[in-house]
Design a protein around this motif. Sequence first.
Motif, PDB file in Angstrom:
ATOM      1  N   ASN A  40      13.967  -6.354   4.972  1.00 44.69           N
ATOM      2  CA  ASN A  40      12.872  -5.438   5.309  1.00 44.69           C
ATOM      3  C   ASN A  40      12.609  -5.358   6.807  1.00 44.69           C
ATOM      4  O   ASN A  40      11.738  -4.599   7.231  1.00 44.69           O
ATOM      5  CB  ASN A  40      11.594  -5.884   4.578  1.00 44.69           C
ATOM      6  CG  ASN A  40      10.515  -4.820   4.560  1.00 44.69           C
ATOM      7  OD1 ASN A  40      10.811  -3.632   4.424  1.00 44.69           O
ATOM      8  ND2 ASN A  40       9.260  -5.242   4.712  1.00 44.69           N
TER       9      ASN A  40
ATOM     10  N   GLN B  91       8.021  -7.020   1.942  1.00 46.43           N
ATOM     11  CA  GLN B  91       8.595  -8.349   2.146  1.00 46.43           C
ATOM     12  C   GLN B  91       8.322  -8.831   3.572  1.00 46.43           C
ATOM     13  O   GLN B  91       8.477  -8.094   4.552  1.00 46.43           O
ATOM     14  CB  GLN B  91      10.104  -8.333   1.893  1.00 46.43           C
ATOM     15  CG  GLN B  91      10.468  -8.088   0.440  1.00 46.43           C
ATOM     16  CD  GLN B  91       9.890  -9.146  -0.488  1.00 46.43           C
ATOM     17  OE1 GLN B  91      10.073 -10.340  -0.257  1.00 46.43           O
ATOM     18  NE2 GLN B  91       9.183  -8.709  -1.525  1.00 46.43           N
TER      19      GLN B  91
ATOM     20  N   ARG C 120      14.674 -10.763   5.166  1.00 43.89           N
ATOM     21  CA  ARG C 120      14.264 -10.392   3.812  1.00 43.89           C
ATOM     22  C   ARG C 120      14.617  -8.940   3.454  1.00 43.89           C
ATOM     23  O   ARG C 120      13.972  -8.332   2.589  1.00 43.89           O
ATOM     24  CB  ARG C 120      12.747 -10.584   3.624  1.00 43.89           C
ATOM     25  CG  ARG C 120      12.184 -11.931   4.071  1.00 43.89           C
ATOM     26  CD  ARG C 120      12.513 -13.099   3.165  1.00 43.89           C
ATOM     27  NE  ARG C 120      12.144 -12.887   1.790  1.00 43.89           N
ATOM     28  CZ  ARG C 120      10.869 -12.845   1.324  1.00 43.89           C
ATOM     29  NH1 ARG C 120       9.847 -12.960   2.160  1.00 43.89           N
ATOM     30  NH2 ARG C 120      10.648 -12.703   0.049  1.00 43.89           N
TER      31      ARG C 120
ATOM     32  N   ASP D  20       4.930 -16.302   8.697  1.00 44.05           N
ATOM     33  CA  ASP D  20       5.253 -15.097   7.937  1.00 44.05           C
ATOM     34  C   ASP D  20       4.590 -13.889   8.590  1.00 44.05           C
ATOM     35  O   ASP D  20       3.395 -13.933   8.917  1.00 44.05           O
ATOM     36  CB  ASP D  20       4.740 -15.204   6.497  1.00 44.05           C
ATOM     37  CG  ASP D  20       5.624 -16.079   5.619  1.00 44.05           C
ATOM     38  OD1 ASP D  20       6.591 -16.670   6.153  1.00 44.05           O
ATOM     39  OD2 ASP D  20       5.318 -16.191   4.419  1.00 44.05           O
TER      40      ASP D  20
ATOM     41  N   ASN E 290      12.905  -3.067   2.060  1.00 46.08           N
ATOM     42  CA  ASN E 290      12.488  -3.888   0.919  1.00 46.08           C
ATOM     43  C   ASN E 290      10.973  -4.036   1.048  1.00 46.08           C
ATOM     44  O   ASN E 290      10.461  -5.089   1.418  1.00 46.08           O
ATOM     45  CB  ASN E 290      13.192  -5.236   0.940  1.00 46.08           C
ATOM     46  CG  ASN E 290      13.048  -6.006  -0.353  1.00 46.08           C
ATOM     47  OD1 ASN E 290      12.501  -5.510  -1.326  1.00 46.08           O
ATOM     48  ND2 ASN E 290      13.529  -7.239  -0.355  1.00 46.08           N
TER      49      ASN E 290
ATOM     50  N   GLN F  93       3.630 -10.628   7.250  1.00 43.71           N
ATOM     51  CA  GLN F  93       3.512 -10.033   5.924  1.00 43.71           C
ATOM     52  C   GLN F  93       2.955  -8.621   6.011  1.00 43.71           C
ATOM     53  O   GLN F  93       1.789  -8.405   6.318  1.00 43.71           O
ATOM     54  CB  GLN F  93       2.577 -10.885   5.057  1.00 43.71           C
ATOM     55  CG  GLN F  93       2.345 -10.339   3.658  1.00 43.71           C
ATOM     56  CD  GLN F  93       3.615 -10.362   2.836  1.00 43.71           C
ATOM     57  OE1 GLN F  93       4.185 -11.424   2.596  1.00 43.71           O
ATOM     58  NE2 GLN F  93       4.065  -9.188   2.389  1.00 43.71           N
TER      59      GLN F  93
END
Length: 417
Positions: free
Chosen positions: A34, A51, A32, A118, A48, A120
């Motif tokens: 990031n 993300q 992503r 994920d 980023n 996050q």
Amino acid sequence: MPPPAVDPLGSPPNLFTSAQSAFTDTAHIDFRGNWEVQSGRLVCTGGNAGQAARLSLAEAMTPGHALFIHADHEPTAGALRMRFASPGLSPSRQLTDTHMDFEYITSGESAYAATRIDLQPTTDYAGSVDDIQAYDLSTVDPNDVPCYVLLVGGDSNSANATSQRFGDEIPMSARETPFDPAIWYLPLLLATGNYPTTDSVRHVPQPCIEPVAAVEARRMSPVHAVAGELVEWCKARGRPLLVMALGDPGSGLQGSKGVWGKDVVPDPGQPQMFDEMLAMKAAVEALGPAHEIIGAVWSMGANDLTGAGYTAPGQWVDQMVDFVADVRADLADVPMVLWSVGEHYEPSPYDGRGAAMLAAQLLLDKDSGDARAIERFRVVTPETGNELSNADDPHYDAHGMQQNGRDAGQALLSLLG
């Protein structure tokens, strides 16, 4: 004790391959913009901001199955969530420190057929992860699967109360017992009933990983190490292992915190630990499956150094004999192990009371030859060199707590046969 099963239990496998967990294979990762792999770690670059790294799973998860994520987490700023995703998002905490390195999703919280994990970050997160592991716990979940049950209780040397602290005093790599999804525990948590740092709730089972939250602290306990010696015995007989983590700092059989005797009326503000033991037994039974208690490990005596004759009629040795008989009558008629006070422990006024307690405790070992020896009962003396500080301190460093755990587990295993 039951013989080995025809169909032994296998521990749930890591849902990632070893190469995927170590990030030498990154084909399953959407970075992503990031995240990137640097020196074998998955690093949030901030390129980023905010993300999530998306780690695809080989198969979709089954809704209603308990799940677990564990990783070597090294944050330096902000917070990270680790959660199952797509579709939906599993519940997650804001993981802000190295000792916050796992996420447990109960079967009731597992609502989606997730296809990925994920990672996050918050927009200000800086940090990295390595050795990420994920598990479907449905074949070992004590809410659904019968377990063998072990009690580990007594004073602070049975709990996570007084040894070295994760995060600042010791790193997470101080854990010497590998994570095994087939080991679970029930927290005691008398003070508050919950401890968010370890995602723990009183009497609610969770996967076992140090720090095991008998109390609200992030220090090393011996619990996982004890269980690590017994889990293969349990799996060979077709069941996971569930530990009743029942340590109460400062407690014993005598004095103001002599709270373990069945008929003791504690001082105001003190728990009645025999009743707490039975309450935890009731919580195990309320889970539903036919769990079976197979043994107990105790730490007693360090808070009972009155200097009185421990072997005199009605004193400590007789009290311990009565305590074991009461536990076997009211909890389960099982083998037990006692951690003695350490050979190093000789507190003020330095009159030999520590050595006298140790000698008295050794009389209770099934092989002592003394008339008060207890059948199916072993006394284990902690190894020297692992004490936390000095002769006035009965406690142990992180390695010592785990070595004590291994020694007790092996002693109990010898009694189980």
